[in-house]
Design a protein around this motif. Structure first.
Motif, short mmCIF file in Angstrom:
data_model
loop_
_atom_site.label_atom_id
_atom_site.label_comp_id
_atom_site.label_asym_id
_atom_site.label_seq_id
_atom_site.Cartn_x
_atom_site.Cartn_y
_atom_site.Cartn_z
N ILE A 94 0.84 -1.07 -0.01
CA ILE A 94 -0.05 0.03 0.02
C ILE A 94 1.04 1.26 -0.06
CG2 ILE A 94 -1.72 1.28 1.24
CD1 ILE A 94 -2.30 -1.44 2.79
N THR A 95 0.66 2.11 -0.87
CA THR A 95 1.73 3.16 -1.08
C THR A 95 0.91 4.55 -1.11
OG1 THR A 95 3.10 1.94 -2.26
CG2 THR A 95 3.48 4.13 -2.49
N ILE A 96 1.16 5.47 -0.33
CA ILE A 96 0.69 6.58 -0.43
C ILE A 96 1.66 7.65 -1.25
CG2 ILE A 96 -0.29 8.80 1.08
CD1 ILE A 96 -1.10 6.89 3.14
N LEU A 97 1.20 8.13 -2.15
CA LEU A 97 2.33 8.88 -3.06
C LEU A 97 2.50 10.17 -2.78
CD1 LEU A 97 0.99 7.37 -6.61
CD2 LEU A 97 2.88 6.82 -5.24
N ASN A 98 3.57 10.81 -3.43
CA ASN A 98 3.89 12.29 -3.06
C ASN A 98 2.98 13.13 -3.53
OD1 ASN A 98 5.23 14.71 -2.97
ND2 ASN A 98 6.46 14.35 -4.96
N GLY A 99 2.50 14.15 -2.58
CA GLY A 99 1.42 15.13 -2.92
C GLY A 99 -0.09 14.74 -2.44
N HIS A 100 -0.19 13.34 -2.06
CA HIS A 100 -1.35 12.94 -1.45
C HIS A 100 -1.34 12.94 0.10
CE1 HIS A 100 -2.04 10.71 -5.64
NE2 HIS A 100 -2.22 12.17 -5.65
N THR A 101 -2.51 13.23 0.65
CA THR A 101 -2.88 13.03 1.98
C THR A 101 -4.00 12.02 2.14
OG1 THR A 101 -2.10 15.40 2.42
CG2 THR A 101 -3.50 14.25 4.32
N VAL A 102 -3.83 11.15 2.95
CA VAL A 102 -4.71 10.05 3.31
C VAL A 102 -5.02 10.11 4.60
CG1 VAL A 102 -5.54 7.57 3.02
CG2 VAL A 102 -4.11 8.37 1.42
N THR A 103 -6.31 10.22 5.04
CA THR A 103 -7.06 10.68 6.34
C THR A 103 -7.54 9.39 6.83
OG1 THR A 103 -7.05 12.76 6.07
CG2 THR A 103 -8.11 11.76 7.94
N TYR A 124 -6.92 -3.77 10.51
CA TYR A 124 -5.56 -3.62 10.20
C TYR A 124 -4.90 -3.56 9.02
CZ TYR A 124 -4.55 -5.67 14.89
OH TYR A 124 -4.67 -5.83 16.44
N ILE A 125 -4.02 -2.64 8.79
CA ILE A 125 -3.22 -2.47 7.55
C ILE A 125 -1.86 -3.17 7.82
CG2 ILE A 125 -4.40 -0.37 7.07
CD1 ILE A 125 -1.64 1.37 7.78
N HIS A 126 -1.05 -3.45 6.43
CA HIS A 126 0.13 -3.79 6.77
C HIS A 126 1.12 -3.31 5.24
CE1 HIS A 126 0.00 -7.56 3.68
NE2 HIS A 126 -0.91 -6.59 3.43
N LEU A 127 2.36 -3.68 5.26
CA LEU A 127 2.89 -3.08 4.11
C LEU A 127 2.84 -1.99 3.49
CD1 LEU A 127 3.07 -6.87 2.19
CD2 LEU A 127 4.91 -5.71 4.00
N THR A 128 2.76 -0.93 4.31
CA THR A 128 2.32 0.37 3.88
C THR A 128 3.56 1.42 4.01
OG1 THR A 128 0.17 0.16 4.87
CG2 THR A 128 0.60 2.55 4.31
N LYS A 129 3.62 2.08 2.66
CA LYS A 129 4.66 3.07 2.76
C LYS A 129 4.00 4.59 2.34
CE LYS A 129 9.04 4.16 0.11
NZ LYS A 129 9.73 3.89 -0.66
N VAL A 130 4.61 5.46 3.03
CA VAL A 130 4.17 6.93 2.94
C VAL A 130 5.39 7.46 2.26
CG1 VAL A 130 3.56 8.86 3.81
CG2 VAL A 130 2.62 6.72 4.95
N ASN A 131 5.41 7.62 0.92
CA ASN A 131 6.38 8.43 0.30
C ASN A 131 6.74 9.71 0.58
OD1 ASN A 131 6.66 6.06 -1.18
ND2 ASN A 131 5.87 6.94 -3.15
N ALA A 132 7.98 10.21 0.44
CA ALA A 132 8.26 11.78 0.75
C ALA A 132 7.25 12.59 0.03
CB ALA A 132 9.82 11.79 0.10
N GLY A 133 6.79 13.33 0.60
CA GLY A 133 5.82 14.46 0.13
C GLY A 133 4.45 13.86 0.48
N GLY A 134 4.15 12.68 0.80
CA GLY A 134 2.74 12.12 1.05
C GLY A 134 2.75 12.03 2.55
N GLN A 135 1.55 12.29 2.89
CA GLN A 135 1.05 12.30 4.41
C GLN A 135 -0.16 11.27 4.68
OE1 GLN A 135 -0.09 16.64 5.73
NE2 GLN A 135 0.59 17.06 3.82
N LEU A 136 -0.12 10.87 5.93
CA LEU A 136 -1.08 9.77 6.55
C LEU A 136 -1.50 10.67 7.75
CD1 LEU A 136 -2.65 7.29 6.66
CD2 LEU A 136 -0.58 6.34 7.70
N ILE A 137 -2.74 10.79 8.00
CA ILE A 137 -3.32 11.34 9.35
C ILE A 137 -4.31 10.64 9.85
CG2 ILE A 137 -4.62 13.44 10.03
CD1 ILE A 137 -3.56 14.95 7.66
#
Length: 195
Positions: free
Chosen positions: A100-109, A120-133
Motif C-alpha cells: 500500500i503506497t501513499i504517493l507524493n502530494g497525496h494526503t490520506v486520512t 489492520y493495515i500492513h506493508l504500507t509506505k508513505v512516500n516523501a511528500g505524502g501524508q497519513l493522518i
C-alpha cells in the motif's frame, strides 16, 4: 591543479525514465578538450545517479490516486495484474492487499477505525511528500505480514497521529520522514515490535 566542473541533466525531463526488471540504462558522456588528436580522454569520477527506486507492482498492490479518506474507494487504485484500476474494488487492509503506497502530494486520512480486515493495515509506505493522518477518535492498527525482513509501515513523508496507533506484535515501523504524535494512545511495545 585539477579543475572540477559539475554538470546536471535530467533524463527525459521531469517525467524521468522507467526501467523494467532486468533493463539497464547506459549514459555516455562526451567531453571535448579542444584537440583533434587521438588519445585525449577526460576522467569522470564521483558520478551520482539519483531517483526513486520502485518495484514493479504485483496483483493486489494499492497506491493513492488522489487525496482522500482511507475508506473512500476513489482515493485508491489497485493493480489487477495488467493496469491500475480506479476506483479500487475495496479499500486496502491487511487481508486484501499487497503493498500500500501513499504517493507524493497525496494526503490520506483515517477518520474512523477501519472496519474491514479486522481494522489492520500492513506493508504500507508513505512516500516523501505524502501524508497519513489518523484523526482523533480513530485508531490505525498495523499487522505483521509474517515476514521478519519486511517493514510493515514505512514513513518517508509524514504521519500525524491524533488518534491511536496499535499493532498485533512483531511489527516493524521505519520513520525516515516525520512522525507527530498528539494522539490518545500508542502501543508499539508488543512482543517483537521495532521502530
Amino acid at each position: 591543479g585539477v579543475t572540477s566542473i559539475n554538470y546536471r541533466f535530467a533524463l527525459n525531463g521531469a517525467t524521468g525514465i522507467t526501467l523494467a526488471s532486468g533493463q539497464t540504462v547506459t549514459i555516455r558522456l562526451y567531453f571535448s578538450c579542444g584537440s583533434g588528436s587521438a588519445g585525449r580522454y577526460a576522467k569522470v569520477k564521483d558520478v551520482i545517479a539519483k531517483g526513486i527506486a520502485t518495484l514493479n507492482p504485483v496483483t493486489g498492490d494499492y497506491r493513492t490516486r488522489q487525496t482522500g479518506d482511507w475508506t473512500d474507494l476513489a482515493t485508491w487504485e489497485r493493480w489487477d495484474g495488467t493496469a491500475w484500476v480506479n476506483p479500487a474494488p475495496a479499500y486496502p487492509v491487511y487481508n486484501n492487499s499487497g503493498t500500500i503506497t501513499i504517493l507524493n502530494g497525496h494526503t490520506v486520512t483515517v477518520s474512523a477505525t477501519l472496519a474491514n480486515g479486522s481494522g489492520y493495515i500492513h506493508l504500507t509506505k508513505v512516500n516523501a511528500g505524502g501524508q497519513l493522518i489518523v484523526n482523533s477518535g480513530a485508531n490505525l492498527n498495523i499487522a505483521n505480514d509474517g515476514v521478519a525482513s519486511t517493514t510493515d509501515l514505512q514513513v518517508d513523508g509524514s504521519l500525524t497521529l491524533l488518534g491511536g496507533l496499535f499493532t498485533n506484535g512483531n511489527v516493524s515501523v521505519l520513520v525516515n520522514g516525520s512522525f507527530v504524535n498528539s494522539g490518545t494512545g500508542m502501543n508499539l511495545s508488543n512482543t517483537g515490535d521495532t521502530v
